[in-house]
Design a protein around this motif. Structure first.
Motif, short mmCIF file in Angstrom:
data_model
loop_
_atom_site.label_atom_id
_atom_site.label_comp_id
_atom_site.label_asym_id
_atom_site.label_seq_id
_atom_site.Cartn_x
_atom_site.Cartn_y
_atom_site.Cartn_z
N ASN A 168 0.78 -1.24 0.42
CA ASN A 168 0.42 0.07 -0.20
C ASN A 168 1.18 1.37 -0.03
O ASN A 168 0.85 2.06 -0.87
CB ASN A 168 -0.74 -0.02 1.17
N LYS A 169 1.35 1.11 0.97
CA LYS A 169 3.03 2.60 0.62
C LYS A 169 3.06 2.99 -0.33
O LYS A 169 3.54 3.97 -1.21
CB LYS A 169 3.34 2.81 2.40
N LYS A 170 3.96 2.37 -1.18
CA LYS A 170 4.77 1.98 -2.55
C LYS A 170 3.64 2.69 -3.75
O LYS A 170 3.58 3.91 -4.64
CB LYS A 170 5.62 0.85 -2.70
N PHE A 171 2.61 1.53 -3.56
CA PHE A 171 1.54 2.21 -4.11
C PHE A 171 0.70 3.68 -4.32
O PHE A 171 0.91 4.04 -5.06
CB PHE A 171 0.35 1.06 -4.39
N VAL A 172 0.48 4.18 -3.10
CA VAL A 172 0.14 5.12 -2.75
C VAL A 172 1.08 6.64 -3.04
O VAL A 172 1.06 7.37 -3.73
CB VAL A 172 -0.28 5.22 -1.57
N ASN A 173 2.35 5.78 -3.06
CA ASN A 173 3.20 7.19 -3.07
C ASN A 173 3.66 7.20 -4.33
O ASN A 173 3.94 8.02 -5.41
CB ASN A 173 4.93 6.83 -2.62
N PHE A 174 3.34 6.05 -5.43
CA PHE A 174 3.93 6.10 -7.00
C PHE A 174 2.47 6.56 -7.26
O PHE A 174 2.85 7.50 -8.60
CB PHE A 174 3.22 3.95 -7.57
N LEU A 175 1.51 6.51 -7.30
CA LEU A 175 0.06 7.48 -7.15
C LEU A 175 0.30 8.73 -7.12
O LEU A 175 -0.44 9.57 -7.79
CB LEU A 175 -1.71 7.30 -6.78
N GLU A 176 1.03 9.43 -6.33
CA GLU A 176 1.07 10.48 -5.52
C GLU A 176 2.26 11.57 -6.21
O GLU A 176 2.00 12.48 -6.78
CB GLU A 176 2.14 10.69 -3.83
N GLN A 177 2.82 10.30 -7.16
CA GLN A 177 4.06 11.12 -7.86
C GLN A 177 3.18 11.06 -9.04
O GLN A 177 3.40 12.17 -10.48
CB GLN A 177 5.62 10.12 -7.70
N LYS A 178 2.83 10.71 -9.82
CA LYS A 178 1.77 10.55 -11.59
C LYS A 178 0.84 11.67 -11.40
O LYS A 178 0.76 12.71 -11.96
CB LYS A 178 0.88 8.58 -11.15
N ALA A 179 0.17 11.97 -9.82
CA ALA A 179 -0.54 13.25 -9.48
C ALA A 179 -0.23 14.28 -9.76
O ALA A 179 -0.15 15.31 -9.86
CB ALA A 179 -1.73 13.51 -8.32
N GLU A 180 1.30 14.48 -9.10
CA GLU A 180 1.85 15.55 -9.71
C GLU A 180 2.50 15.68 -10.81
O GLU A 180 2.16 17.52 -11.00
CB GLU A 180 3.64 16.45 -8.63
N LEU A 181 2.46 14.88 -11.66
CA LEU A 181 2.53 15.10 -13.07
C LEU A 181 1.91 15.70 -13.75
O LEU A 181 1.86 15.91 -15.14
CB LEU A 181 3.40 13.59 -13.72
N ALA A 182 0.56 15.10 -13.36
CA ALA A 182 -0.06 15.24 -13.91
C ALA A 182 -1.17 16.85 -13.93
O ALA A 182 -2.63 17.92 -14.42
CB ALA A 182 -1.92 14.16 -13.76
N GLY A 183 -0.67 17.48 -12.63
CA GLY A 183 -0.70 19.30 -12.42
C GLY A 183 -1.81 19.20 -11.25
O GLY A 183 -2.98 19.92 -11.07
N ILE A 184 -1.97 17.12 -10.41
CA ILE A 184 -3.12 18.24 -9.91
C ILE A 184 -2.44 18.57 -8.29
O ILE A 184 -1.32 18.70 -8.27
CB ILE A 184 -3.10 16.90 -9.11
N THR A 185 -2.85 19.52 -8.33
CA THR A 185 -2.46 20.49 -6.47
C THR A 185 -2.59 19.09 -5.13
O THR A 185 -3.69 18.93 -5.21
CB THR A 185 -3.39 21.22 -6.62
N LYS A 186 -1.88 19.59 -4.49
CA LYS A 186 -2.11 17.95 -3.14
C LYS A 186 -1.69 19.24 -1.94
O LYS A 186 -0.84 20.41 -2.15
CB LYS A 186 -0.45 17.60 -3.24
N ILE A 187 -2.50 19.58 -0.95
CA ILE A 187 -1.99 20.37 0.06
C ILE A 187 -2.20 19.10 1.53
O ILE A 187 -2.81 18.29 0.84
CB ILE A 187 -3.08 20.89 0.04
N ASP A 188 -1.11 19.58 2.03
CA ASP A 188 -0.63 18.43 3.23
C ASP A 188 -1.46 19.08 4.42
O ASP A 188 -0.59 20.65 4.72
CB ASP A 188 0.56 18.55 3.33
N ASP A 189 -2.43 18.80 4.97
CA ASP A 189 -3.18 19.52 5.62
C ASP A 189 -3.85 18.37 5.88
O ASP A 189 -4.70 17.48 5.21
CB ASP A 189 -3.87 20.74 5.30
#
Length: 538
Positions: A168-189
């Motif tokens: 799960n951790k590796k998969f979510v980290n992978f998806l998060e990287q894909k989201a960043e490349l796709a131009g999805i904004t992330k807010i850590d809060d």
């Protein structure tokens, strides 16, 4: 009498506004998969994911089903070789059940019991009262701990009928990287307060940052259901009459000399069952149990006695049930915030993918508007899917005679299998031939195959007398021996992973997958909706 413009439209005030910004609450598997799907098919949509790194990710292994593989690679366009190499996904041919009166039985993602064969006059299920260990090629491969057949040049034939085991951790980290490349904004809060209005959610007040507003919200906050449950107060429907288990002990250990199995294991325990999910360096185990029959300490004790290599363990409570509606006003709940059953059959990520696809299709069809009629249809389909899963999982408990503990005696007597009872009654009278039910099973993700496997696997008897001639018995034996011979020469999981992760083999992988997909499209054109089997292999 005159009609106003609003009355003619039939749309509630505000619902016809264009959706320009979607806020996704939760950055786990559900949040990032949904965000990626929205951004891929609605690229001008502003997508924001709010997630907290402080909360972390529950580090359990996750099993998937073939529908998830199709979603990742066909719908999202993620390269399979990338997933194997970067996430270290491992292939999975099905589930091995240590369940019922048999020593074990294999549940594959192919039509091992429901499909026929030119040499057989009946569906294969009729020949499998005693054993179906080699009923099809995937089952035979599982029995030899092989993942793929071997081609004449020694390389594997890419197994298009496989799903994945994921950390799960590796998969979510992978998806998060894909989201960043796709131009999805992330807010850590994290969310401090939710402000609602007549349209649903007006804005989210964050702990450390400013408030955030969107036109539409995706609740991917997990069991907390911050938006659909806490903020909007949607009714939660529990499944306790069908699914008694409500807690899980999770743990694992570092892989040493253990065989790398090409399947998930589901093992009967005193007060529930235990999964085993295979990874490169880790063996993940989890005991799903019922708190009415075992305390946390008792469950952990049994778990450790039967798995002496376990490292640290953690108890996770979960609610088995669903919210009555998943789409309420301007909020769609996807993932555990919409509902959760239990890990049997690995349906969790499958429901995430299903919800994400239907949401994307709804917004495309409506021109990015939130229409009540689509809410109604979305909710009806989602509710039916949860009920199908609930009843199918209950079937696993109803006929498991492996142990006679108080828990198992009670569930066998009292578990409610809902609409699945009709399939059981039909099977008892007719046997493993569900062809008359084909229209119903075309809308059921488990297909006729799933029900046959669980009924035959648990040796539920059927009444129809079937006379299998000596010639047919010999034909069945020859088929099994042929599949057994092919499987014995197959590749192990480590051999397969070494080949499929090699950059030099990517072109050959894409070629084989392309041929397999062309075959699937041809099958769809001729109207055969059964699961694929040897046709994709031999």
């Amino acid at each position: 009498m005159s009609l106003s413009h609003d009355n003619i439209s039939g749309v509630e005030p505000g619902h016809d506004a264009l959706i320009k910004k979607v806020v996704v609450l939760g950055g786990g598997t559900a949040g990032f998969l949904t965000a990626l799907a929205l951004k891929r098919y609605l690229p001008d949509l502003q997508v924001v994911v709010i997630r907290s790194t402080k909360m972390g990710v529950i580090g359990v292994g996750e099993g998937t089903i073939p529908g998830v593989v199709q979603f990742l690679h066909r719908f999202l366009g993620i390269d399979s070789s990338t997933l194997y190499s970067e996430v270290q996904a491992s292939p999975k041919l099905g589930i091995r059940y240590l369940w019922g009166s048999r020593p074990f039985f294999n549940y594959t993602f192919t039509g091992q019991l429901s499909q026929g064969h030119p040499s057989l006059s009946l569906p294969r299920g009729y020949y499998c009262r005693d054993s179906f260990e080699y009923a099809d090629i995937n089952s035979a491969l599982m029995s030899f701990d092989k993942i793929s057949i071997r081609l004449p040049n020694g390389s594997p034939k890419v197994n298009v009928n496989a799903a994945y085991h994921l950390e799960n951790k590796k998969f979510v980290n992978f998806l998060e990287q894909k989201a960043e490349l796709a131009g999805i904004t992330k807010i850590d809060d994290t969310v401090k307060h939710v402000v609602t209005n007549e349209m649903g959610i007006q804005k989210l007040i964050l702990e450390d940052g400013p408030s955030i507003e969107g036109d539409f919200y995706v609740d991917a906050s997990g069991y907390r259901a911050e938006l659909i449950g806490k903020a909007l107060g949607e009714e939660f429907v529990d499944f306790r009459k069908a699914l008694f288990c409500d807690r899980a002990v999770v743990g694992g250990w570092q892989r040493t000399s253990e065989t790398y199995h090409p399947y998930t294991t589901a093992e009967t325990m005193d007060n529930g069952w235990c999964w085993q999910i295979e990874h490169d360096d880790l063996i993940n185990r989890g005991y799903v149990f019922c708190s009415q029959y075992a305390s946390d300490d008792q469950a952990v004790g049994e778990f450790k006695r039967k798995n002496p290599k376990l490292d640290e363990t953690k108890v996770i409570p979960f609610p088995a049930g669903m919210y009555r509606r998943s789409w309420v006003k301007n909020v769609v709940a996807i993932g555990n915030s919409a509902g959760f059953v239990e890990p049997l059959e690995a349906t969790a990520i499958g429901m995430i993918c299903d919800g994400a696809v239907r949401l994307v299709k709804a917004l495309i069809a409506s021109g990015k508007r939130n229409l009540p009629v689509q809410q109604t249809i979305f909710n009806r389909i989602t509710q039916k899917n949860w009920e199908i899963i609930r009843d199918f999982l209950a079937l696993h408990y109803k006929f498991n005679t492996r142990l006679d503990t108080e828990f198992w005696k009670t569930v066998r007597a009292d578990v409610d299998i809902g609409d699945t009872q009709e399939y059981v009654d039909y099977y008892r009278q007719v046997g493993p031939d569900f062809s008359i039910l084909a229209p119903e099973f075309s809308r059921n993700a488990f297909t006729a195959e799933g029900y046959m496997v669980m009924l035959l696997g648990q040796q539920v008897p059927f009444e129809r007398p079937v006379n299998i001639s000596l010639d047919q018995q010999q034909a069945w034996l020859r088929l099994k021996q042929n599949l057994k011979h092919i499987a014995q020469g197959g590749l192990s999981v480590p051999e397969y992973l070494q080949w499929i992760r090699a950059e030099s083999n990517r072109q050959e992988i894409n070629r084989q997958v392309g041929i397999a997909r062309a075959g699937e499209q041809k099958t769809m054109r001729i109207g055969d909706n059964m699961k694929s089997g040897e046709l994709n292999w031999l």
